[in-house]
Scaffold this motif. Structure first.
Motif, short mmCIF file in Angstrom:
data_model
loop_
_atom_site.label_atom_id
_atom_site.label_comp_id
_atom_site.label_asym_id
_atom_site.label_seq_id
_atom_site.Cartn_x
_atom_site.Cartn_y
_atom_site.Cartn_z
N TYR A 153 -1.26 -5.01 2.45
CA TYR A 153 -2.16 -6.10 2.05
C TYR A 153 -2.39 -6.10 0.54
O TYR A 153 -2.38 -5.05 -0.11
CB TYR A 153 -3.49 -5.98 2.78
N GLU A 154 -2.61 -7.31 0.03
CA GLU A 154 -2.91 -7.44 -1.40
C GLU A 154 -4.08 -6.52 -1.76
O GLU A 154 -4.93 -6.21 -0.91
CB GLU A 154 -3.22 -8.88 -1.76
N ASN A 155 -4.09 -6.08 -3.01
CA ASN A 155 -5.09 -5.10 -3.43
C ASN A 155 -5.24 -5.14 -4.94
O ASN A 155 -4.79 -6.09 -5.57
CB ASN A 155 -4.67 -3.70 -2.93
N ILE A 188 -1.50 -5.21 -6.51
CA ILE A 188 -0.65 -6.37 -6.23
C ILE A 188 -1.52 -7.53 -5.77
O ILE A 188 -2.52 -7.34 -5.10
CB ILE A 188 0.44 -6.06 -5.18
N ASP A 189 -1.12 -8.74 -6.13
CA ASP A 189 -1.97 -9.90 -5.82
C ASP A 189 -1.50 -10.70 -4.61
O ASP A 189 -1.97 -11.80 -4.37
CB ASP A 189 -2.11 -10.80 -7.04
N ALA A 190 -0.58 -10.14 -3.85
CA ALA A 190 -0.11 -10.78 -2.61
C ALA A 190 0.37 -9.69 -1.66
O ALA A 190 0.71 -8.59 -2.09
CB ALA A 190 1.02 -11.75 -2.90
N ILE A 212 -6.41 1.26 -3.06
CA ILE A 212 -6.98 1.46 -1.72
C ILE A 212 -6.78 0.13 -1.01
O ILE A 212 -7.18 -0.92 -1.51
CB ILE A 212 -8.47 1.83 -1.79
N THR A 213 -6.15 0.18 0.15
CA THR A 213 -5.84 -1.04 0.87
C THR A 213 -5.57 -0.74 2.33
O THR A 213 -5.90 0.34 2.81
CB THR A 213 -4.63 -1.77 0.22
N SER A 214 -4.98 -1.68 3.02
CA SER A 214 -4.64 -1.51 4.44
C SER A 214 -3.20 -1.92 4.66
O SER A 214 -2.62 -2.70 3.90
CB SER A 214 -5.54 -2.38 5.30
N ILE A 215 -2.63 -1.37 5.74
CA ILE A 215 -1.30 -1.78 6.17
C ILE A 215 -1.36 -2.07 7.67
O ILE A 215 -2.27 -1.64 8.37
CB ILE A 215 -0.22 -0.73 5.86
N ARG A 216 -0.37 -2.81 8.12
CA ARG A 216 -0.20 -3.06 9.55
C ARG A 216 1.28 -3.27 9.81
O ARG A 216 2.04 -3.54 8.87
CB ARG A 216 -0.99 -4.27 10.02
N LEU A 217 1.68 -3.13 11.05
CA LEU A 217 3.06 -3.41 11.40
C LEU A 217 3.28 -4.92 11.32
O LEU A 217 2.40 -5.70 11.67
CB LEU A 217 3.39 -2.90 12.80
N LYS A 218 4.45 -5.29 10.86
CA LYS A 218 4.80 -6.71 10.75
C LYS A 218 5.08 -7.24 12.15
O LYS A 218 5.72 -6.58 12.96
CB LYS A 218 6.02 -6.87 9.85
N ASN A 230 -4.86 4.99 1.16
CA ASN A 230 -4.57 5.02 -0.27
C ASN A 230 -3.08 4.86 -0.46
O ASN A 230 -2.29 5.43 0.28
CB ASN A 230 -4.98 6.38 -0.86
N LEU A 231 -2.70 4.11 -1.48
CA LEU A 231 -1.30 3.90 -1.79
C LEU A 231 -1.00 4.39 -3.20
O LEU A 231 -1.78 4.16 -4.11
CB LEU A 231 -0.95 2.41 -1.76
N ILE A 232 0.13 5.03 -3.34
CA ILE A 232 0.65 5.35 -4.67
C ILE A 232 2.07 4.83 -4.71
O ILE A 232 2.91 5.23 -3.89
CB ILE A 232 0.62 6.87 -4.97
N TRP A 233 2.33 3.91 -5.63
CA TRP A 233 3.67 3.38 -5.80
C TRP A 233 4.48 4.42 -6.56
O TRP A 233 4.02 5.00 -7.54
CB TRP A 233 3.63 2.08 -6.59
#
Length: 110
Positions: A13-15, A18-20, A103-109, A76-79
């Motif tokens: 998810y955007e965070n 990243i803006d999208a 800090i964001t969220s993810i989900r399966l597509k 938490n994400l680290i690119w």
């Protein structure tokens, strides 16, 4: 089983970084440390560096990577830039000192 998540597509998810929403594939799982390594479908360019991988760490106590199968998972994400990625230690972010994180969220597509 947690191994069934390998090669599944995920939405990040955007965070603040990243803006999208972006899409990625789960390529490795570190179940003991509650981390996922994702490879972005389309690498990002940020401050003249190309980022193609992301280390996602589960954020909330009691949540596990397997929870991704049933919904959204916060973390938490680290690119990881291409020059920092180490295939011998893919989850190693000990070098990280700021930037390219969120800090964001993810989900399966779907």
């Amino acid at each position: 089983m947690i191994e069934d998540l390998i090669n599944k597509k995920a939405v990040i998810y955007e965070n603040d970084f990243i803006d999208a929403n972006v899409f990625a594939k789960i390529i490795l799982i570190d179940e003991n440390n509650n981390k996922i390594l994702l490879e972005l479908d389309e690498p990002l360019l940020y401050k003249e560096k190309i980022y193609s991988k992301v280390v996602f760490g589960v954020r909330h106590v009691g949540r596990k990577i397997i929870d991704l199968e049933s919904g959204i998972l916060g973390g938490n994400l680290i690119w990881i830039s291409e020059d920092r990625y180490n295939p011998n230690a893919p989850f190693d972010v000990s070098w990280w000192r700021g930037g390219a994180s969120a800090i964001t969220s993810i989900r399966l597509k779907d």
